[in-house]
Design a protein around this motif. Structure first.
Motif, PDB file in Angstrom:
ATOM      1  N   ALA A 121      32.385  45.520  43.518  1.00 48.03           N
ATOM      2  CA  ALA A 121      33.478  44.543  43.425  1.00 48.03           C
ATOM      3  C   ALA A 121      34.664  45.163  42.713  1.00 48.03           C
ATOM      4  CB  ALA A 121      33.017  43.300  42.673  1.00 48.03           C
ATOM      5  N   THR A 122      35.845  44.671  43.058  1.00 50.15           N
ATOM      6  CA  THR A 122      37.074  45.048  42.355  1.00 50.15           C
ATOM      7  C   THR A 122      37.695  43.788  41.777  1.00 50.15           C
ATOM      8  OG1 THR A 122      37.513  46.963  43.753  1.00 50.15           O
ATOM      9  CG2 THR A 122      39.381  46.022  42.568  1.00 50.15           C
ATOM     10  N   VAL A 123      38.083  43.868  40.515  1.00 53.02           N
ATOM     11  CA  VAL A 123      38.638  42.732  39.785  1.00 53.02           C
ATOM     12  C   VAL A 123      40.095  43.000  39.440  1.00 53.02           C
ATOM     13  CG1 VAL A 123      38.569  41.517  37.566  1.00 53.02           C
ATOM     14  CG2 VAL A 123      36.447  41.954  38.815  1.00 53.02           C
ATOM     15  N   LEU A 124      40.946  42.020  39.712  1.00 54.72           N
ATOM     16  CA  LEU A 124      42.315  41.995  39.193  1.00 54.72           C
ATOM     17  C   LEU A 124      42.492  40.663  38.478  1.00 54.72           C
ATOM     18  CD1 LEU A 124      42.612  43.552  42.260  1.00 54.72           C
ATOM     19  CD2 LEU A 124      44.875  43.930  41.250  1.00 54.72           C
ATOM     20  N   ALA A 125      42.467  40.702  37.167  1.00 55.48           N
ATOM     21  CA  ALA A 125      42.533  39.490  36.352  1.00 55.48           C
ATOM     22  C   ALA A 125      43.813  39.493  35.528  1.00 55.48           C
ATOM     23  CB  ALA A 125      41.314  39.397  35.431  1.00 55.48           C
ATOM     24  N   HIS A 126      44.721  38.593  35.838  1.00 60.14           N
ATOM     25  CA  HIS A 126      46.015  38.500  35.154  1.00 60.14           C
ATOM     26  C   HIS A 126      46.756  39.838  35.191  1.00 60.14           C
ATOM     27  CE1 HIS A 126      45.511  34.423  33.991  1.00 60.14           C
ATOM     28  NE2 HIS A 126      44.514  34.639  33.165  1.00 60.14           N
ATOM     29  N   SER A 127      46.678  40.530  36.292  1.00 58.33           N
ATOM     30  CA  SER A 127      47.394  41.803  36.424  1.00 58.33           C
ATOM     31  C   SER A 127      48.308  41.841  37.644  1.00 58.33           C
ATOM     32  CB  SER A 127      46.393  42.962  36.510  1.00 58.33           C
ATOM     33  OG  SER A 127      45.546  42.835  37.639  1.00 58.33           O
ATOM     34  N   LEU A 128      48.175  40.887  38.554  1.00 53.09           N
ATOM     35  CA  LEU A 128      48.946  40.929  39.801  1.00 53.09           C
ATOM     36  C   LEU A 128      50.438  40.725  39.567  1.00 53.09           C
ATOM     37  CD1 LEU A 128      46.346  38.992  41.896  1.00 53.09           C
ATOM     38  CD2 LEU A 128      47.186  41.272  42.468  1.00 53.09           C
ATOM     39  N   TRP A 129      50.801  39.949  38.570  1.00 51.68           N
ATOM     40  CA  TRP A 129      52.219  39.715  38.302  1.00 51.68           C
ATOM     41  C   TRP A 129      52.898  40.941  37.696  1.00 51.68           C
ATOM     42  CZ3 TRP A 129      53.038  34.024  36.192  1.00 51.68           C
ATOM     43  CH2 TRP A 129      52.695  33.134  37.224  1.00 51.68           C
ATOM     44  N   TYR A 130      52.113  41.942  37.296  1.00 51.96           N
ATOM     45  CA  TYR A 130      52.681  43.187  36.777  1.00 51.96           C
ATOM     46  C   TYR A 130      53.095  44.139  37.890  1.00 51.96           C
ATOM     47  CZ  TYR A 130      51.220  42.241  31.935  1.00 51.96           C
ATOM     48  OH  TYR A 130      51.080  41.711  30.679  1.00 51.96           O
ATOM     49  N   PHE A 131      52.626  43.903  39.124  1.00 50.28           N
ATOM     50  CA  PHE A 131      52.979  44.787  40.230  1.00 50.28           C
ATOM     51  C   PHE A 131      54.475  44.668  40.525  1.00 50.28           C
ATOM     52  CE2 PHE A 131      48.519  45.013  40.622  1.00 50.28           C
ATOM     53  CZ  PHE A 131      48.183  46.038  41.497  1.00 50.28           C
ATOM     54  N   ALA A 132      55.071  45.783  40.975  1.00 49.80           N
ATOM     55  CA  ALA A 132      56.519  45.823  41.173  1.00 49.80           C
ATOM     56  C   ALA A 132      56.982  45.005  42.371  1.00 49.80           C
ATOM     57  CB  ALA A 132      56.987  47.270  41.321  1.00 49.80           C
ATOM     58  N   SER A 133      56.103  44.766  43.359  1.00 49.57           N
ATOM     59  CA  SER A 133      56.527  44.061  44.571  1.00 49.57           C
ATOM     60  C   SER A 133      55.314  43.545  45.338  1.00 49.57           C
ATOM     61  CB  SER A 133      57.321  45.005  45.484  1.00 49.57           C
ATOM     62  OG  SER A 133      56.478  46.052  45.955  1.00 49.57           O
ATOM     63  N   PRO A 134      55.517  42.544  46.200  1.00 52.52           N
ATOM     64  CA  PRO A 134      54.421  42.082  47.068  1.00 52.52           C
ATOM     65  C   PRO A 134      53.899  43.189  47.978  1.00 52.52           C
ATOM     66  CG  PRO A 134      56.165  40.443  47.000  1.00 52.52           C
ATOM     67  CD  PRO A 134      56.706  41.669  46.313  1.00 52.52           C
ATOM     68  N   SER A 135      54.792  44.055  48.453  1.00 51.85           N
ATOM     69  CA  SER A 135      54.346  45.124  49.353  1.00 51.85           C
ATOM     70  C   SER A 135      53.400  46.093  48.647  1.00 51.85           C
ATOM     71  CB  SER A 135      55.550  45.881  49.919  1.00 51.85           C
ATOM     72  OG  SER A 135      56.328  46.450  48.885  1.00 51.85           O
TER      73      SER A 135
END
Length: 294
Positions: free
Chosen positions: A129-143
């Motif tokens: 499994a891969t977890v992204l917890a409260h980290s997606l809003w740190y990405f620079a862009s949707p792409s």
């Protein structure tokens, strides 16, 4: 009670100020709630992207057990973060009872994934499994999120997400929603090398669309309300209403209409505090979207 006891013992593994232990305890307890929906078996090998100082890493390491493994990846410099840096926090955890289960990697998610060899068959994927917890809003862009989701298909059997939902079930969480949207409105007009907490705001609908476009299938999703001691809402509202934020708007946004729109959103955030008992100190964190993709 068992979850509370587990949260306390796991929270003590993290680097924290003993006089403010309740803050770390709340963050750990919050992330333990995600596990009830993710169902990560013991002995799993888990990849965590955007691990930061390890608030979720310790929870994952506890869940996988002595024979499990957590590879925790974050692109930030080791001197990033406050009141403790990533290097200090990760080093402290490494020396603790869960340290042997964790491998820290200072690298961007895509760079790390590209360094892995492609498996010949799906059953040989590197991670359960891969977890992204409260980290997606740190990405620079949707792409960039889409590219990451696509790359993960080669290496992970499941994709487990937890992110702020932009939903305020409790009325006192509404200022948190408005603060996040206001910060995002400024962020999209700044250079992409920003180190802000809120860079790309995407709700459950848009994140699901990205995951589906990358080839994942949604298996389950739910909303989880934050606990009373979770201070993220208060922190983000304070950041939004700070004088430095207003100065940044003036410095970064040249178009007067765009500037007015951001400041109007900020004003709405401030006005929403009138309905919150205790003002800023009474702001709750918004609900969290917790999802499981296969």
């Amino acid at each position: 009670m068992a979850t509370q006891l587990d949260a306390a013992s796991i929270a003590r593994v993290s680097l924290h100020d003993p006089t403010h232990f309740s803050i770390q305890h709340s963050q750990t307890f919050h992330r333990l709630a995600f596990l009830q929906h993710w169902n990560i078996p013991t002995d799993s090998k888990v990849l965590e992207l955007g691990c930061g100082q390890g608030d979720c890493t310790t929870v994952l390491a506890s869940a996988v057990g002595e024979q499990g493994k957590v590879v925790a990846v974050d692109p930030a410099e080791l001197d990033y973060g406050a009141p403790y840096t990533l290097g200090q926090a990760q080093g402290h955890i490494l020396q603790g009872p869960l340290g042997g289960r964790i491998t820290w990697v200072q690298q961007s998610p895509l760079d790390y994934l590209s360094s892995l060899s492609s498996p010949p068959a799906s059953e040989n994927k590197a991670f359960d499994a891969t977890v992204l917890a409260h980290s997606l809003w740190y990405f620079a862009s949707p792409s960039l999120i889409l590219s990451t989701f696509r790359a993960l298909k080669q290496h992970s059997k499941r994709l487990l997400l937890a992110e702020w939902s932009l939903v305020a079930t409790h009325p006192s969480a509404q200022p948190h929603v408005l603060a996040a949207i206001t910060q995002a409105a400024l962020e999209c007009r700044k250079p992409k090398d920003s180190d802000s907490n809120v860079r790309t705001v995407l709700g459950p609908k848009r994140l699901t669309e990205l995951a589906l476009a990358a080839g994942w299938q949604l298996e389950s999703e739910t909303l989880v309300q934050g606990g009373d001691g979770l201070l993220d809402g208060e922190w983000e509202v304070s950041a939004c209403l700070s004088s430095s934020f207003e100065r940044e708007v003036e410095d970064q946004v040249s178009d007067e209409r765009e500037r007015a729109a951001i400041l109007a959103s900020r004003d709405a955030c401030e006005a929403s505090l009138e309905g919150v008992q205790g003002g800023r100190k009474g702001v709750r964190a918004m609900d969290v979207w917790v999802a499981n993709f296969v």
